[in-house]
Enzyme design. Structure first.
Site, PDB file in Angstrom:
ATOM      1  N   ARG A 169      -2.449   8.157   6.168  1.00 32.25           N
ATOM      2  CA  ARG A 169      -1.130   8.264   6.805  1.00 32.25           C
ATOM      3  C   ARG A 169      -1.201   8.145   8.323  1.00 32.25           C
ATOM      4  NH1 ARG A 169       2.432   9.997   2.781  1.00 32.25           N
ATOM      5  NH2 ARG A 169       1.633  11.532   1.315  1.00 32.25           N
TER       6      ARG A 169
ATOM      7  N   LYS B 235       8.849  -4.229  -1.514  1.00 32.67           N
ATOM      8  CA  LYS B 235       8.105  -5.150  -2.387  1.00 32.67           C
ATOM      9  C   LYS B 235       9.082  -5.685  -3.423  1.00 32.67           C
ATOM     10  CE  LYS B 235       3.858  -2.343  -2.386  1.00 32.67           C
ATOM     11  NZ  LYS B 235       3.102  -1.401  -3.243  1.00 32.67           N
TER      12      LYS B 235
ATOM     13  N   GLU C 189      13.433   5.448   4.447  1.00 36.09           N
ATOM     14  CA  GLU C 189      12.314   5.420   3.499  1.00 36.09           C
ATOM     15  C   GLU C 189      11.136   4.656   4.100  1.00 36.09           C
ATOM     16  OE1 GLU C 189      10.739   6.416   1.118  1.00 36.09           O
ATOM     17  OE2 GLU C 189      11.772   6.510  -0.786  1.00 36.09           O
ATOM     18  N   ASP C 190       9.936   4.971   3.655  1.00 28.45           N
ATOM     19  CA  ASP C 190       8.773   4.204   4.088  1.00 28.45           C
ATOM     20  C   ASP C 190       8.705   2.874   3.354  1.00 28.45           C
ATOM     21  OD1 ASP C 190       8.275   5.437   1.633  1.00 28.45           O
ATOM     22  OD2 ASP C 190       6.280   6.144   2.154  1.00 28.45           O
TER      23      ASP C 190
ATOM     24  N   ASP D 190       9.525   0.344  -3.558  1.00 25.01           N
ATOM     25  CA  ASP D 190       8.576  -0.333  -4.445  1.00 25.01           C
ATOM     26  C   ASP D 190       9.327  -0.743  -5.718  1.00 25.01           C
ATOM     27  OD1 ASP D 190       6.135  -1.162  -5.510  1.00 25.01           O
ATOM     28  OD2 ASP D 190       5.567   0.828  -6.167  1.00 25.01           O
TER      29      ASP D 190
ATOM     30  N   PHE E  92      -0.783  -2.794  -2.944  1.00 24.08           N
ATOM     31  CA  PHE E  92      -0.757  -1.441  -2.410  1.00 24.08           C
ATOM     32  C   PHE E  92      -1.112  -1.445  -0.918  1.00 24.08           C
ATOM     33  CE2 PHE E  92      -2.146   2.942  -1.820  1.00 24.08           C
ATOM     34  CZ  PHE E  92      -1.121   3.607  -2.466  1.00 24.08           C
ATOM     35  N   VAL E  93      -0.331  -0.715  -0.132  1.00 22.87           N
ATOM     36  CA  VAL E  93      -0.596  -0.640   1.315  1.00 22.87           C
ATOM     37  C   VAL E  93      -0.715   0.816   1.777  1.00 22.87           C
ATOM     38  CG1 VAL E  93       0.462  -2.844   2.004  1.00 22.87           C
ATOM     39  CG2 VAL E  93       1.900  -0.820   1.754  1.00 22.87           C
TER      40      VAL E  93
ATOM     41  N   ASP F 112       0.181   6.695   2.288  1.00 21.42           N
ATOM     42  CA  ASP F 112      -1.138   7.207   1.921  1.00 21.42           C
ATOM     43  C   ASP F 112      -1.687   6.602   0.644  1.00 21.42           C
ATOM     44  OD1 ASP F 112       0.724   8.615   0.153  1.00 21.42           O
ATOM     45  OD2 ASP F 112      -1.006   9.841  -0.392  1.00 21.42           O
TER      46      ASP F 112
HETATM   47  P1  IMP Z   1       9.632   3.572  -5.864  1.00 21.60           P
HETATM   48  O1  IMP Z   1      10.413   4.693  -6.448  1.00 21.60           O
HETATM   49  O2  IMP Z   1       8.801   2.851  -6.894  1.00 21.60           O
HETATM   50  O3  IMP Z   1      10.467   2.613  -5.035  1.00 21.60           O
HETATM   51  O4  IMP Z   1       8.518   4.218  -4.959  1.00 21.60           O
HETATM   52  C1  IMP Z   1       8.761   4.739  -3.739  1.00 21.60           C
HETATM   53  C2  IMP Z   1       7.620   5.609  -3.257  1.00 21.60           C
HETATM   54  O5  IMP Z   1       6.340   5.302  -3.841  1.00 21.60           O
HETATM   55  C3  IMP Z   1       7.446   5.378  -1.773  1.00 21.60           C
HETATM   56  O6  IMP Z   1       8.332   6.198  -1.035  1.00 21.60           O
HETATM   57  C4  IMP Z   1       5.998   5.697  -1.561  1.00 21.60           C
HETATM   58  O7  IMP Z   1       5.835   7.069  -1.316  1.00 21.60           O
HETATM   59  C5  IMP Z   1       5.314   5.326  -2.860  1.00 21.60           C
HETATM   60  N1  IMP Z   1       4.692   3.977  -2.748  1.00 21.60           N
HETATM   61  C6  IMP Z   1       5.119   2.843  -3.321  1.00 21.60           C
HETATM   62  N2  IMP Z   1       4.330   1.797  -3.004  1.00 21.60           N
HETATM   63  C7  IMP Z   1       3.373   2.276  -2.172  1.00 21.60           C
HETATM   64  C8  IMP Z   1       2.254   1.662  -1.479  1.00 21.60           C
HETATM   65  O8  IMP Z   1       1.975   0.442  -1.534  1.00 21.60           O
HETATM   66  N3  IMP Z   1       1.521   2.513  -0.713  1.00 21.60           N
HETATM   67  C9  IMP Z   1       1.765   3.838  -0.603  1.00 21.60           C
HETATM   68  N4  IMP Z   1       2.797   4.436  -1.227  1.00 21.60           N
HETATM   69  C10 IMP Z   1       3.600   3.669  -2.003  1.00 21.60           C
END
Ligand code: IMP
Length: 177
Positions: A168, A134, A102-103, A106, A155-156, A162
């Site tokens: 990206r 995070k 995963e990138d 969050d 946010f990054v 992106d």
């Molecule tokens: P989660 O389900 O809230 O953990 O979100 C995961 C997805 O939200 C990541 O795979 C990203 O694609 C997107 N995302 C969450 N935070 C950021 C951020 O700070 N920048 C860009 N994309 C984010």
């Protein structure tokens, strides 16, 4: 490095490309050790993880496979919350050592809802590698086995991540001002 503007927002440099490179190499070395004698299957989640997955995979020296999926989420008919489906999952996970790439984790919502579907296929093991995390935003219990950087709840963009489609291609990671 100067601040940049993407769409309507300003971002400042946060993690340099050499810091990223160093962390990615460390994660790869750990995986090479942990999976020695095995043949792990990396599953990278598109779009955000493509750059991390590529650099990570280049540093994997043991036998390994990689596959890419996209996650689509929609509301279930009943109020059971989000249903997440994988598009492009073309490998049988049964008895495989799977590493999700995963990138960023969050809130953890995406993986929390998606992992049970993978577990259903009874992989031999299932681990998570994420470049960023995070912890202050985390809403669902999730164990990240291989982590690049713990970052604050801001946010990054960059290195695959992106803001509304842009950013990206940036080699470094930038943070919203
Ligand atoms: P989660 O389900 O809230 O953990 O979100 C995961 C997805 O939200 C990541 O795979 C990203 O694609 C997107 N995302 C969450 N935070 C950021 C951020 O700070 N920048 C860009 N994309 C984010």
């Amino acid at each position: 490095m100067p601040a940049i503007t993407v769409h309507d927002k300003e971002f400042i440099p946060y993690i340099t490309s050499s810091q990223i490179e160093e962390q990615v190499k460390k994660i790869a070395e750990q995986i090479n050790k942990d999976y020695a004698g095995k043949r792990p299957l990396f599953i990278a989640i598109l779009n955000g993880a493509f750059m991390f997955a590529s650099d990570l995979f280049k540093n994997i020296t043991i036998d390994a496979e990689i596959s890419f999926i996209k996650l689509a989420s929609y509301k279930g008919i009943k109020s059971t919350g989000k249903v997440i489906t994988a598009i492009g999952l073309d490998v049988d996970l049964h008895q495989r050592d799977v590493i999700i790439v995963e990138d960023i984790v969050d809130t953890g919502k995406t993986l929390f809802h998606f992992l049970p579907q993978l577990e259903h296929q009874q992989p031999a093991s299932l681990k998570i590698a994420s470049l960023l995390h995070k912890p202050d935003a985390l809403l669902h219990p999730l164990k990240i086995d291989y982590l690049g950087f713990t970052i604050p709840n801001k946010f990054v963009i960059g290195y695959g991540l992106d803001y509304d489609g842009l950013g990206r291609n940036i080699k470094e990671i930038y943070q919203l001002v």
